[in-house]
Scaffold this motif. Structure first.
Motif, short mmCIF file in Angstrom:
data_model
loop_
_atom_site.label_atom_id
_atom_site.label_comp_id
_atom_site.label_asym_id
_atom_site.label_seq_id
_atom_site.Cartn_x
_atom_site.Cartn_y
_atom_site.Cartn_z
N ARG A 86 20.70 18.42 44.63
CA ARG A 86 20.83 17.88 43.26
C ARG A 86 22.30 17.79 42.86
O ARG A 86 22.73 16.81 42.26
CB ARG A 86 20.05 18.75 42.28
CG ARG A 86 18.54 18.63 42.49
CD ARG A 86 17.78 19.42 41.48
NE ARG A 86 17.96 18.78 40.18
CZ ARG A 86 17.74 19.37 39.03
NH1 ARG A 86 17.32 20.61 39.01
NH2 ARG A 86 17.92 18.74 37.90
N TRP A 87 23.09 18.82 43.19
CA TRP A 87 24.51 18.82 42.86
C TRP A 87 25.24 17.70 43.60
O TRP A 87 26.04 16.97 43.00
CB TRP A 87 25.12 20.19 43.19
CG TRP A 87 26.60 20.23 43.02
CD1 TRP A 87 27.30 20.22 41.85
CD2 TRP A 87 27.59 20.27 44.05
NE1 TRP A 87 28.65 20.27 42.10
CE2 TRP A 87 28.84 20.30 43.45
CE3 TRP A 87 27.50 20.30 45.44
CZ2 TRP A 87 30.02 20.35 44.18
CZ3 TRP A 87 28.68 20.34 46.18
CH2 TRP A 87 29.92 20.36 45.53
N ALA A 105 15.37 26.92 47.94
CA ALA A 105 15.96 26.76 46.60
C ALA A 105 17.44 26.37 46.69
O ALA A 105 17.91 25.52 45.92
CB ALA A 105 15.81 28.05 45.80
N VAL A 106 18.16 26.94 47.63
CA VAL A 106 19.58 26.59 47.82
C VAL A 106 19.71 25.14 48.25
O VAL A 106 20.58 24.41 47.74
CB VAL A 106 20.24 27.54 48.85
CG1 VAL A 106 21.60 27.03 49.30
CG2 VAL A 106 20.37 28.94 48.27
N ALA A 123 18.97 22.91 45.21
CA ALA A 123 20.07 22.96 44.24
C ALA A 123 21.30 22.23 44.76
O ALA A 123 21.95 21.47 44.03
CB ALA A 123 20.41 24.42 43.92
N ALA A 124 21.64 22.43 46.03
CA ALA A 124 22.79 21.74 46.61
C ALA A 124 22.56 20.24 46.66
O ALA A 124 23.47 19.45 46.39
CB ALA A 124 23.08 22.28 48.00
#
Length: 169
Positions: free
Chosen positions: A54-55, A47-48, A51-52
């Motif tokens: 996508r950011w 998940a990290v 998320a990273a």
């Protein structure tokens, strides 16, 4: 830093699957039961990474990479690239170990209750390793800065003018 090769990760996973199968065949009774809690860290790290990724993709699309305070430092992208590479390797290792466990446990299910209880955990562990490896590879790919083009000259090593008035000569 060279990009991580998916074929190398696959080779490591297959090698570790064989090693895991040999170890489980010899020492299954001594290892103790597997737990669903063992799979928590790979799912959180997956998940990290997503998320990273996508950011960072949004930051790169907006052109907000640079040295200004309002921009994201290029070193930050390098650090996330290392996280992605590490996650890809960890995912390959986990996928291989759990795949060897699945290969050992499936034929044992009719005879061993412990293999029946550990089997679903090993299957989900194998899937979580594959997903972690894929998320890590994607994060590593997203972190690569676009090049200036093929016609850009190579760096000369010239340090340029100093901001404090020192001379490099």
């Amino acid at each position: 830093m060279k990009p991580t090769s998916p074929l190398t990760l696959l080779a490591v996973a297959v090698l570790l699957a064989g090693c895991s199968w040999i170890i489980l065949d010899r020492f299954f009774a001594d290892l103790g039961p597997r737990s669903w809690w063992d799979l928590g860290f790979p799912w959180v790290l997956t998940a990290v990474c997503v998320a990273a990724g996508r950011w960072i993709k949004k930051v790169l699309d907006d052109g907000r990479v640079g040295q200004d305070r309002s921009q994201v430092q290029p070193l930050t992208l390098s650090r996330w690239c290392v996280v992605g590479s590490s996650a890809a390797w960890l995912g390959a290792i986990l996928a291989g170990l759990y795949l060897g466990g699945v290969a050992w446990a499936v034929p044992q299910w009719p005879d061993l209750a412990a293999a029946q209880s550990d089997g679903p955990i090993m299957i989900v562990g194998c899937v979580s390793g594959v997903l972690l490896s894929a998320a890590g590879l994607w994060l590593e790919k997203v972190c690569q800065l676009p090049s200036d083009g093929e016609n850009s000259p190579p760096p000369t090593g010239d340090m340029g003018p100093s901001s404090v008035g020192w001379s490099y000569d």
